[in-house]
Design a protein around this motif. Structure first.
Motif, PDB file in Angstrom:
ATOM      1  N   LYS A 270       1.469   8.243  -6.886  1.00  0.00           N
ATOM      2  CA  LYS A 270       0.832   7.580  -5.752  1.00  0.00           C
ATOM      3  C   LYS A 270       0.433   8.610  -4.686  1.00  0.00           C
ATOM      4  O   LYS A 270      -0.673   8.569  -4.134  1.00  0.00           O
ATOM      5  CB  LYS A 270       1.789   6.552  -5.143  1.00  0.00           C
ATOM      6  N   ASN A 339       1.314  -2.402   3.138  1.00  0.00           N
ATOM      7  CA  ASN A 339       2.082  -2.293   4.379  1.00  0.00           C
ATOM      8  C   ASN A 339       2.612  -3.656   4.798  1.00  0.00           C
ATOM      9  O   ASN A 339       3.753  -3.786   5.231  1.00  0.00           O
ATOM     10  CB  ASN A 339       1.208  -1.726   5.495  1.00  0.00           C
ATOM     11  N   ASP A 367      -0.395 -10.340   9.345  1.00  0.00           N
ATOM     12  CA  ASP A 367       0.857 -10.660   8.651  1.00  0.00           C
ATOM     13  C   ASP A 367       1.880 -11.197   9.641  1.00  0.00           C
ATOM     14  O   ASP A 367       1.661 -11.182  10.853  1.00  0.00           O
ATOM     15  CB  ASP A 367       1.383  -9.443   7.884  1.00  0.00           C
ATOM     16  N   ILE A 380       0.377   5.491  14.130  1.00  0.00           N
ATOM     17  CA  ILE A 380       0.434   5.056  12.728  1.00  0.00           C
ATOM     18  C   ILE A 380      -0.726   5.568  11.879  1.00  0.00           C
ATOM     19  O   ILE A 380      -0.612   5.638  10.667  1.00  0.00           O
ATOM     20  CB  ILE A 380       0.503   3.510  12.610  1.00  0.00           C
ATOM     21  N   LYS A 388       9.224   4.747   7.419  1.00  0.00           N
ATOM     22  CA  LYS A 388      10.005   4.337   6.254  1.00  0.00           C
ATOM     23  C   LYS A 388      10.950   5.443   5.822  1.00  0.00           C
ATOM     24  O   LYS A 388      10.786   6.603   6.193  1.00  0.00           O
ATOM     25  CB  LYS A 388       9.049   3.929   5.121  1.00  0.00           C
ATOM     26  N   THR A 394       4.878   7.705   2.433  1.00  0.00           N
ATOM     27  CA  THR A 394       4.327   9.050   2.633  1.00  0.00           C
ATOM     28  C   THR A 394       3.638   9.155   3.988  1.00  0.00           C
ATOM     29  O   THR A 394       3.344  10.232   4.466  1.00  0.00           O
ATOM     30  CB  THR A 394       3.268   9.392   1.562  1.00  0.00           C
ATOM     31  N   MET A 396       0.648   8.204   4.531  1.00  0.00           N
ATOM     32  CA  MET A 396      -0.777   8.506   4.334  1.00  0.00           C
ATOM     33  C   MET A 396      -1.638   7.250   4.222  1.00  0.00           C
ATOM     34  O   MET A 396      -2.861   7.320   4.306  1.00  0.00           O
ATOM     35  CB  MET A 396      -0.970   9.355   3.075  1.00  0.00           C
ATOM     36  N   GLY A 397      -0.995   6.098   4.033  1.00  0.00           N
ATOM     37  CA  GLY A 397      -1.743   4.873   3.768  1.00  0.00           C
ATOM     38  C   GLY A 397      -2.802   4.574   4.822  1.00  0.00           C
ATOM     39  O   GLY A 397      -3.986   4.409   4.525  1.00  0.00           O
TER      40      GLY A 397
HETATM   41  N1  LIG Z   1       1.654  -4.457   8.686  1.00  0.00           N
HETATM   42  C1  LIG Z   1       2.526  -3.621   9.301  1.00  0.00           C
HETATM   43  N2  LIG Z   1       3.576  -4.134  10.012  1.00  0.00           N
HETATM   44  C2  LIG Z   1       4.433  -3.312  10.629  1.00  0.00           C
HETATM   45  N3  LIG Z   1       4.335  -1.959  10.640  1.00  0.00           N
HETATM   46  C3  LIG Z   1       3.329  -1.401   9.960  1.00  0.00           C
HETATM   47  C4  LIG Z   1       2.359  -2.196   9.274  1.00  0.00           C
HETATM   48  N4  LIG Z   1       1.473  -1.347   8.704  1.00  0.00           N
HETATM   49  C5  LIG Z   1       1.848  -0.087   9.024  1.00  0.00           C
HETATM   50  N5  LIG Z   1       2.982  -0.127   9.777  1.00  0.00           N
HETATM   51  C6  LIG Z   1       3.670   1.039  10.324  1.00  0.00           C
HETATM   52  O1  LIG Z   1       2.788   2.170  10.263  1.00  0.00           O
HETATM   53  C7  LIG Z   1       3.398   3.244   9.572  1.00  0.00           C
HETATM   54  C8  LIG Z   1       2.351   4.043   8.853  1.00  0.00           C
HETATM   55  O2  LIG Z   1       1.785   3.278   7.812  1.00  0.00           O
HETATM   56  P1  LIG Z   1       1.153   3.989   6.575  1.00  0.00           P
HETATM   57  O3  LIG Z   1       0.614   2.977   5.656  1.00  0.00           O
HETATM   58  O4  LIG Z   1       0.227   5.026   7.085  1.00  0.00           O
HETATM   59  O5  LIG Z   1       2.329   4.754   5.950  1.00  0.00           O
HETATM   60  P2  LIG Z   1       3.551   4.131   5.161  1.00  0.00           P
HETATM   61  O6  LIG Z   1       3.330   2.726   4.852  1.00  0.00           O
HETATM   62  O7  LIG Z   1       4.760   4.478   5.980  1.00  0.00           O
HETATM   63  O8  LIG Z   1       3.522   5.023   3.872  1.00  0.00           O
HETATM   64  P3  LIG Z   1       2.557   4.850   2.603  1.00  0.00           P
HETATM   65  O9  LIG Z   1       1.612   3.733   2.925  1.00  0.00           O
HETATM   66  O10 LIG Z   1       1.876   6.156   2.519  1.00  0.00           O
HETATM   67  O11 LIG Z   1       3.431   4.572   1.487  1.00  0.00           O
HETATM   68  C9  LIG Z   1       4.388   2.585   8.679  1.00  0.00           C
HETATM   69  O12 LIG Z   1       5.440   3.487   8.368  1.00  0.00           O
HETATM   70  C10 LIG Z   1       4.878   1.424   9.553  1.00  0.00           C
HETATM   71  O13 LIG Z   1       5.839   1.871  10.500  1.00  0.00           O
END
Ligand SMILES: Nc1ncnc2c1ncn2[C@@H]1O[C@H](COP(=O)(O)OP(=O)(O)OP(=O)(O)O)[C@@H](O)[C@H]1O
Ligand SMILES: Nc1nc2c(ncn2[C@@H]2O[C@H](COP(=O)(O)OP(=O)(O)O)[C@@H](O)[C@H]2O)c(=O)[nH]1
Ligand SMILES: [Mg+2]
Ligand SMILES: [Mg+2]
Lengths: 433, 222
Positions: A270, A339, A367, A380, A388, A394, A396-397
């Motif tokens: 991933k 997420n 959500d 973020i 997490k 990671t 990076m999402g």
């Molecule tokens: N829908 C959501 N509700 C609550 N917090 C969120 C949500 N989406 C993102 N976040 C917060 O934003 C942070 C960054 O999100 P991102 O998707 O960039 O990374 P990740 O989810 O931690 O890791 P990855 O997606 O790379 O596995 C998350 O760690 C979380 O704290």
């Protein structure tokens, strides 16, 4: 008639004022020449202005000579007069030569006199600028210098602003360059990782099957040993060995080890795909897609991740086609939906709505998860920012999501009250050039 | 305008080629002299007296007559570029009807261009000419050389000012007539506004330009 002013004794010298033949030729000079021509055999010689008025003449003007030779007189290239030489018909060619000579001489004198006049005139006027005039000039000068200083100052300010702008642009460019090279590096590394990763996963899967077989064998021995035909001694030894080698534990732990290894490999995969998505934003095939369809596609891919009982509510509206790389746009939706899945506190409720807003395609993911605290809201989207556990996210999402959306000229924003879920709002320009 | 004599029907205009030393002002006039029809222009007079450095300018006169019988003479001057000849520059600039600023495209000359241009602005103010209303064109000369300011930079700097800008190589002979034509066109517009060249003397802009910028191959009289 507009003429140079001569007010208050001040000589205002203007280069270019017209001079007439009378200004340029002196009586003595001209008469000497005309007399010479008559002496040489002409009946008479005359110089007229452009309007044929006689300026100078010599010889017998009453003489009704049968032959006239004429030639033009130029001043600064303009015809300003004529010379006329009268004489006998029989000395035609002689008169012609004489006239030519006179003409050349007159024109040459005019030219040299003009040059000399301009030179001395300019010289004396400029050198003789009166004291008052100098003072006046000086006053004007300092006045206009004041204006120029003012201008220079505002110019300086503008230059400063511009410099600051350039400096920022430069920093931005450096940042982008750095990102690009990080991206290239990442893409390279990702590629290198992918190959060994491929056989690691496949080997682990094979190993898993092998271990199944070992377990079967061990179970088989077990069954044999518990049967009656075996000598007690043998049974005792076998059981002792099994205990020493901790075979029971190994068999049960092997499953767990393999499962963890496969999970790990999956996670590396991933990361690699994220890195690739991140660094290959401007590559790949573009197509006209229907955003609603792409969201559905993403949900299908995720179906096994979505827990039972989760509620996914779609509120779609018809959208115009959007030109993009479909894989990338799906990656964005995937990251956001994942997420939401990961942020859930109880039963997941995810509302996905699409609509048109002021020439933009609007996509909303709402959500009911734990929400995002204010103090991290602006972090973020940063690369590698995650809340997490180590190894889980990671970070990076959302970075990937942000990069993709902005690359398509859109925006992505988040609204959230901690404890009340989060809403991600994407706006994409309905018409992208 | 140097002079306008309504009774004699004579009008005397002055155009000035301004710019830093050695930017190619004289060469521009030499080229105009060579490229344009003999009828309608005089000879180039180069006033470069070696021992008297106070005065140093060139003159190329043009003539034309309107259908209404007005004789128009246009004197095209260059100014000495050297800083010390400021007094001569002012004298030449007095009552000018239009200015062509000849800049040297070489990168090394950038500062001299700027200095000369602000000198022009200063002197225009001193001789009482309003730079906003005075016909003004700019020529970046010596485009045939290496190490010259890129055309894009010229555009970026000058386009916003609205002043027409030309590139040229006076040495090779291109861009010279274009510069002169535009200056003549702007000058016509200005003079026509004040003296009604078209309404009173039947001279329109096209004819004016055509008469001034006829190339040598033609044989017709003006
Ligand atoms: N829908 C959501 N509700 C609550 N917090 C969120 C949500 N989406 C993102 N976040 C917060 O934003 C942070 C960054 O999100 P991102 O998707 O960039 O990374 P990740 O989810 O931690 O890791 P990855 O997606 O790379 O596995 C998350 O760690 C979380 O704290
Ligand atoms: N390479 C090149 N040289 C030029 C050009 N125009 C003028 N020159 C040269 O520059 C020098 C100065 O030119 P001149 O016309 O006397 O400049 P002025 O001081 O502005 O009158 C001379 O050696 C010219 O030959 C051009 O377009 N290209
Ligand atoms: Mg995530
Ligand atoms: Mg010169």
């Amino acid at each position: 008639m507009e003429k140079s002013k001569t007010e208050s004794q001040k000589i205002e010298y203007i280069v270019g004022t017209e001079k007439g033949l009378k200004d340029l030729l002196s009586e003595t000079e001209v008469m000497l020449l005309l007399k010479g021509v008559v002496k040489a055999g002409a009946a008479s010689a005359v110089i007229t202005d452009a309007k044929d008025r006689v300026l100078w003449s010599n010889g017998n003007m009453q003489d009704d000579s049968p032959y006239i030779e004429t030639g033009p007189v130029y001043l600064e290239g303009e015809l300003v007069g004529r010379i006329k030489v009268y004489g006998e018909d029989r000395s035609k060619s002689y008169l012609k030569n004489l006239t030519g000579l006179l003409l050349d001489t007159i024109n040459m004198i005019i030219h040299t006199n003009l040059k000399r006049m301009l030179t001395t005139e300019a010289h004396t006027t400029i050198v003789n600028q009166s004291y008052e005039e100098l003072l006046e000039t000086n006053r004007k000068l300092s006045l206009s210098e004041g204006q120029y200083r003012e201008l220079a100052e505002s110019l300086e300010r503008k230059v400063q602003e511009r410099t600051e702008e350039l400096r920022r642009a430069h920093a931005r460019m450096l940042q982008q360059e750095k990102m690009a090279s990080v991206g290239q590096l990442a893409a390279g590394v990702a590629h290198e990782i992918n190959n060994p990763l491929g056989f690691i996963s496949s080997n682990i899967n094979t190993l898993k099957r092998y271990i199944e077989r070992f377990r079967e064998m061990v179970d088989f021995y077990h069954a044999l040993l518990s049967g009656g035909e075996i000598a007690d001694k043998v049974r005792g030894l076998a059981q002792q060995k099994q205990k020493d080698l901790k075979i029971d534990f190994i068999v049960s732990d092997a499953d767990e080890l393999i499962k963890q290894s496969l999970d790990g490999a999956e996670r590396v995969k991933k990361i690699v795909s994220d890195l690739k998505g991140f660094s290959h934003i401007d590559e790949g095939e573009e197509a006209v897609v229907d955003i609603n369809t792409e969201i559905d596609r993403t949900l299908n891919v995720l179906s096994h991740e979505i827990p039972k009982g989760a509620e996914i509510i779609k509120d779609y509206h018809d959208l115009p086609g959007f030109v993009c790389n479909p894989a990338l746009i799906c990656q964005v939706f995937l990251n956001i939906i994942l997420n939401a899945l990961q942020a859930r506190t109880g039963t997941l409720k995810l509302v996905i709505s699409t609509d048109i807003r002021h020439n933009n395609i609007m996509i909303k993911f709402s959500d009911n998860g734990k929400g995002i605290p204010d103090n991290i809201k602006n972090r973020i989207f940063e690369p590698f920012y995650t809340t997490k556990d180590v190894g889980k996210g990671t970070g990076m999402g959302l970075t990937v999501a942000y990069e993709v959306i902005t690359a398509y000229g859109g925006t992505i924003e988040v609204e959230s009250q901690p404890g009340e879920g989060a809403t991600f709002i994407i706006l994409l320009p309905a018409k992208r050039l | 305008m140097i002079e306008f004599d309504e009774i004699e029907k004579r009008m005397l205009l002055k155009l000035v080629y301004y710019g830093p030393a050695l930017s190619g002002k004289t060469t521009n006039l030499l080229r105009l002299h060579d490229l344009l029809e003999r009828n309608g222009r005089g000879d180039l007079m180069v006033l470069d007296t070696k021992d008297d450095r106070t005065i140093f300018f060139d003159l190329l006169p043009f003539f034309l007559e309107t259908p209404g019988g007005l004789k128009i003479k246009i004197k095209v001057y260059t100014v000495p570029g050297q800083v010390k000849h400021d007094a001569t520059r002012k004298a030449v600039l007095q009552r000018a009807d239009g200015v062509a600023f000849i800049a040297d495209s070489q990168l090394a000359e950038a500062a001299n261009n700027v200095e000369s241009f602000s000198n022009l602005e200063k002197n225009l103010a001193i001789v009482g000419l309003d730079i906003e209303n005075l016909p003004l064109v700019i020529q970046f000369n010596k485009r045939d050389l290496q190490n010259i300011i890129p055309e894009a930079d010229i555009k970026r700097v000058w386009e916003p000012t609205g002043i027409p800008v030309f590139t040229a190589s006076a040495l090779q002979g291109w861009g010279v007539i274009e510069t002169f034509s535009r200056l003549a066109e702007l000058t016509y517009r200005n003079i026509d506004k004040r003296y009604g060249l078209k309404n009173n003397y039947g001279l329109d802009s096209e004819t004016f330009l055509q008469k001034l910028t006829r190339k040598t191959e033609g044989t017709g009289y003006i």
